[in-house]
Design a protein around this motif. Structure first.
Motif, PDB file in Angstrom:
ATOM      1  N   GLY A 223       1.005  -1.142   0.067  1.00 11.17           N
ATOM      2  CA  GLY A 223       0.104  -0.069  -0.012  1.00 11.17           C
ATOM      3  C   GLY A 223       0.711   1.173  -0.047  1.00 11.17           C
ATOM      4  N   LEU A 224       1.924   1.276   0.866  1.00 10.26           N
ATOM      5  CA  LEU A 224       2.803   2.448   0.880  1.00 10.26           C
ATOM      6  C   LEU A 224       3.781   2.615  -0.596  1.00 10.26           C
ATOM      7  N   LEU A 225       3.834   1.477  -0.972  1.00 13.66           N
ATOM      8  CA  LEU A 225       4.743   1.731  -2.309  1.00 13.66           C
ATOM      9  C   LEU A 225       3.930   1.899  -3.550  1.00 13.66           C
ATOM     10  N   LEU A 226       3.075   1.105  -3.688  1.00 16.00           N
ATOM     11  CA  LEU A 226       2.152   1.094  -4.814  1.00 16.00           C
ATOM     12  C   LEU A 226       0.791   1.719  -4.771  1.00 16.00           C
ATOM     13  N   GLY A 227       0.495   2.273  -3.626  1.00 17.14           N
ATOM     14  CA  GLY A 227      -1.145   2.813  -3.763  1.00 17.14           C
ATOM     15  C   GLY A 227      -2.098   2.056  -3.483  1.00 17.14           C
ATOM     16  N   THR A 228      -1.886   0.779  -3.159  1.00 18.26           N
ATOM     17  CA  THR A 228      -3.246   0.010  -2.894  1.00 18.26           C
ATOM     18  C   THR A 228      -3.491  -0.033  -1.597  1.00 18.26           C
ATOM     19  N   GLU A 229      -4.944  -0.456  -1.374  1.00 21.85           N
ATOM     20  CA  GLU A 229      -5.702  -0.462  -0.054  1.00 21.85           C
ATOM     21  C   GLU A 229      -4.901  -1.072   1.037  1.00 21.85           C
ATOM     22  N   ILE A 230      -4.767  -0.385   2.170  1.00 23.54           N
ATOM     23  CA  ILE A 230      -3.997  -0.810   3.210  1.00 23.54           C
ATOM     24  C   ILE A 230      -5.067  -1.479   4.420  1.00 23.54           C
ATOM     25  N   GLY A 231      -6.115  -0.592   4.459  1.00 21.60           N
ATOM     26  CA  GLY A 231      -7.302  -0.920   5.484  1.00 21.60           C
ATOM     27  C   GLY A 231      -6.405  -1.289   6.706  1.00 21.60           C
ATOM     28  N   HIS A 232      -6.940  -2.362   7.400  1.00 18.63           N
ATOM     29  CA  HIS A 232      -6.578  -2.483   8.788  1.00 18.63           C
ATOM     30  C   HIS A 232      -5.090  -3.222   9.008  1.00 18.63           C
ATOM     31  N   ASN A 233      -4.688  -3.547   7.899  1.00 23.20           N
ATOM     32  CA  ASN A 233      -3.111  -4.323   7.786  1.00 23.20           C
ATOM     33  C   ASN A 233      -2.183  -3.423   8.472  1.00 23.20           C
ATOM     34  N   GLY A 234      -2.414  -2.123   8.305  1.00 23.60           N
ATOM     35  CA  GLY A 234      -1.292  -1.104   8.971  1.00 23.60           C
ATOM     36  C   GLY A 234      -1.190  -1.298  10.472  1.00 23.60           C
ATOM     37  N   TRP A 235      -2.419  -1.567  11.170  1.00 20.05           N
ATOM     38  CA  TRP A 235      -2.517  -1.550  12.767  1.00 20.05           C
ATOM     39  C   TRP A 235      -2.004  -2.961  12.892  1.00 20.05           C
ATOM     40  N   LEU A 236      -2.285  -4.015  12.057  1.00 20.84           N
ATOM     41  CA  LEU A 236      -2.023  -5.322  12.432  1.00 20.84           C
ATOM     42  C   LEU A 236      -0.636  -5.528  12.377  1.00 20.84           C
ATOM     43  N   ALA A 237       0.172  -5.078  11.230  1.00 19.56           N
ATOM     44  CA  ALA A 237       1.550  -4.965  11.030  1.00 19.56           C
ATOM     45  C   ALA A 237       2.335  -4.392  12.442  1.00 19.56           C
ATOM     46  N   LEU A 238       1.751  -3.384  12.651  1.00 18.89           N
ATOM     47  CA  LEU A 238       2.514  -2.557  13.971  1.00 18.89           C
ATOM     48  C   LEU A 238       2.099  -3.443  15.293  1.00 18.89           C
ATOM     49  N   ALA A 239       0.929  -4.191  15.195  1.00 17.34           N
ATOM     50  CA  ALA A 239       0.755  -4.810  16.554  1.00 17.34           C
ATOM     51  C   ALA A 239       1.858  -6.149  16.525  1.00 17.34           C
ATOM     52  N   TRP A 240       1.666  -6.783  15.382  1.00 15.04           N
ATOM     53  CA  TRP A 240       2.760  -7.949  15.137  1.00 15.04           C
ATOM     54  C   TRP A 240       4.141  -7.592  15.509  1.00 15.04           C
ATOM     55  N   CYS A 241       4.594  -6.322  15.082  1.00 19.78           N
ATOM     56  CA  CYS A 241       6.066  -5.679  15.267  1.00 19.78           C
ATOM     57  C   CYS A 241       6.085  -5.753  17.011  1.00 19.78           C
ATOM     58  N   VAL A 242       5.361  -4.882  17.583  1.00 14.58           N
ATOM     59  CA  VAL A 242       5.275  -4.668  18.947  1.00 14.58           C
ATOM     60  C   VAL A 242       5.260  -5.996  19.871  1.00 14.58           C
ATOM     61  N   ALA A 243       4.363  -7.043  19.316  1.00 16.23           N
ATOM     62  CA  ALA A 243       4.103  -7.973  20.117  1.00 16.23           C
ATOM     63  C   ALA A 243       5.558  -8.990  20.016  1.00 16.23           C
ATOM     64  N   LEU A 244       6.041  -9.134  18.793  1.00 15.55           N
ATOM     65  CA  LEU A 244       7.113  -9.907  18.663  1.00 15.55           C
ATOM     66  C   LEU A 244       8.356  -9.379  19.089  1.00 15.55           C
ATOM     67  N   THR A 245       8.533  -8.139  19.116  1.00 13.83           N
ATOM     68  CA  THR A 245       9.663  -7.532  19.806  1.00 13.83           C
ATOM     69  C   THR A 245       9.553  -7.633  21.200  1.00 13.83           C
ATOM     70  N   ALA A 246       8.513  -7.533  21.847  1.00 12.67           N
ATOM     71  CA  ALA A 246       8.418  -7.830  23.395  1.00 12.67           C
ATOM     72  C   ALA A 246       8.565  -9.171  23.656  1.00 12.67           C
ATOM     73  N   LEU A 247       8.032 -10.003  22.937  1.00 15.39           N
ATOM     74  CA  LEU A 247       8.419 -11.507  23.332  1.00 15.39           C
ATOM     75  C   LEU A 247       9.658 -11.744  22.923  1.00 15.39           C
ATOM     76  N   GLY A 248      10.438 -11.541  22.122  1.00 15.95           N
ATOM     77  CA  GLY A 248      11.761 -11.613  21.709  1.00 15.95           C
ATOM     78  C   GLY A 248      12.588 -11.270  22.840  1.00 15.95           C
ATOM     79  N   TYR A 249      12.273 -10.087  23.236  1.00 13.41           N
ATOM     80  CA  TYR A 249      13.312  -9.322  24.190  1.00 13.41           C
ATOM     81  C   TYR A 249      13.206  -9.828  25.606  1.00 13.41           C
ATOM     82  N   PHE A 250      11.853 -10.311  26.044  1.00 15.46           N
ATOM     83  CA  PHE A 250      11.897 -11.021  27.315  1.00 15.46           C
ATOM     84  C   PHE A 250      12.069 -12.320  27.259  1.00 15.46           C
ATOM     85  N   TRP A 251      12.066 -13.042  26.325  1.00 15.10           N
ATOM     86  CA  TRP A 251      12.453 -14.405  26.190  1.00 15.10           C
ATOM     87  C   TRP A 251      13.883 -14.281  26.111  1.00 15.10           C
ATOM     88  N   SER A 252      14.730 -13.417  25.473  1.00 15.23           N
ATOM     89  CA  SER A 252      16.216 -13.491  25.339  1.00 15.23           C
ATOM     90  C   SER A 252      16.744 -12.870  26.728  1.00 15.23           C
TER      91      SER A 252
END
Length: 261
Positions: A223-252
Motif C-alpha cells: 500500500g505504501l509503495l504502490l498505492g493499494t488499499e492498506i485497510g486494517h493491515n497497517g495496525w495489524l503489522a504494527l501490533a505484530w512488530c510490537v508483540a514479537l519485539t516484546a516476546l523476543g526481548y523478554f525471552w532472550s
C-alpha cells in the motif's frame, strides 16, 4: 562513567565485533541473501506471465510490482537466520562466560547482536530492492512520506524478527539447531501473500496465510509503495512488530539471565 555511557560504549564495541564477524565470514550472509534474489528472478522470469494472468490479467511488469514488497520482507526473515546462528555460537563456544568476567555492561552483548542484525537486514533489503529496480520494479505512487513510512516498517519488522532470532539462538544447543529453529522465519513468507493474493488461495488455507505476521506487513508495504488499499493491515503489522519485539526481548533476557546463574 555513568551507566548509560558505559552501556553505549560497550554496545558499540559489541556491534563492531559482530559486524567484523559478518565481514570475515560472508558466506552465510551471502547464502541467505541469495535466497530472496533467486526467488525474485525465478518467479518473475519463469512464472511471471502465468502468475500475472492468473491474478486477473496484466503482464510481467505487474507481477514484478506485486512480488517485490513481499520479497523485501522475506529478505529480513532470511537474514535473521544468521543472527540465530551467531548468537548460538556465542552461547556455546564459551565467549559469553568470558564476557561475564569482564567489566562490561551485561546487556551490551545481546544489544550488539540486535543492532548489527538490523543493520545487515536493512542493507540486504536495499540490495534485493536494487535487483527489483534493475528488472523493472517502479514505485511511482509513493511520495517522501510513504517512503519514510515504508523504511520505518522494514526497520520495525527487522527489529521484531531479530529479537525472536536471538531467543532462538540462545535456546539452541549448536549452530545447526539454531538454523533449524529459525527456519519458520524463512518459511512463513512462502505461505503468506508474497506470491499470490490470499483470496485466491484454497479456502482452508486462507486463515494460515492471513493470520501470521508477514501478510499484514506485506500488504502494508504494498500500500505504501504502490498505492493499494492498506485497510486494517497497517495496525495489524504494527501490533505484530510490537508483540514479537516484546516476546523476543523478554525471552532472550530470561534465557541470558538464567545462563548467568
Amino acid at each position: 562513567m555513568s551507566t548509560l555511557s558505559l552501556a553505549a560504549r560497550d554496545t558499540t564495541t559489541m556491534l563492531r565485533r559482530n559486524l567484523l564477524h559478518a565481514r570475515r565470514y560472508p558466506s552465510l550472509t551471502l547464502n541467505l541473501l541469495l535466497t530472496p534474489i533467486m526467488l525474485l528472478l525465478l518467479f518473475v522470469y519463469i512464472f511471471g506471465d502465468t502468475m500475472s494472468a492468473g491474478m486477473g490479467g496484466g503482464d510481467r511488469s505487474d507481477y514484478i510490482a506485486y512480488v517485490v514488497p513481499g520479497l523485501l520482507l522475506m529478505t529480513i526473515g532470511t537474514t535473521t537466520v544468521g543472527t540465530a546462528v551467531s548468537v548460538s555460537n556465542d552461547m556455546t563456544e564459551g565467549i559469553i562466560a568470558r564476557f561475564r568476567t569482564m567489566a562490561i555492561h551485561r546487556g551490551s552483548v545481546i544489544t550488539g547482536h540486535v543492532i548489527g542484525s538490523v543493520l545487515q537486514s536493512v542493507i540486504s533489503v536495499v540490495l534485493v530492492g536494487a535487483v527489483g529496480v534493475a528488472i523493472g520494479f517502479r514505485s511511482t505512487d509513493a511520495m517522501a512520506l510513504e517512503w519514510l513510512a515504508a523504511l520505518g516498517l522494514l526497520v520495525l519488522f527487522a527489529l521484531a524478527l531479530t529479537w525472536i532470532a536471538v531467543g532462538m539462538g540462545m535456546v539452541s544447543p549448536n549452530a545447526e539447531a539454531a538454523s533449524n529453529n529459525a527456519l519458520p522465519l524463512t518459511f512463513l513468507p512462502l505461505i503468506s501473500s508474497t506470491f499470490v493474493p490470499v483470496d485466491q488461495m484454497p479456502g482452508w488455507f486462507q486463515p494460515i496465510a492471513e493470520y501470521q505476521p508477514f501478510t499484514p506487513a506485506i500488504e502494508t508495504l504494498r500500500g505504501l509503495l504502490l498505492g493499494t488499499e492498506i485497510g486494517h493491515n497497517g495496525w495489524l503489522a504494527l501490533a505484530w512488530c510490537v508483540a514479537l519485539t516484546a516476546l523476543g526481548y523478554f525471552w532472550s533476557k530470561a534465557v541470558f539471565d538464567r545462563e548467568a546463574k
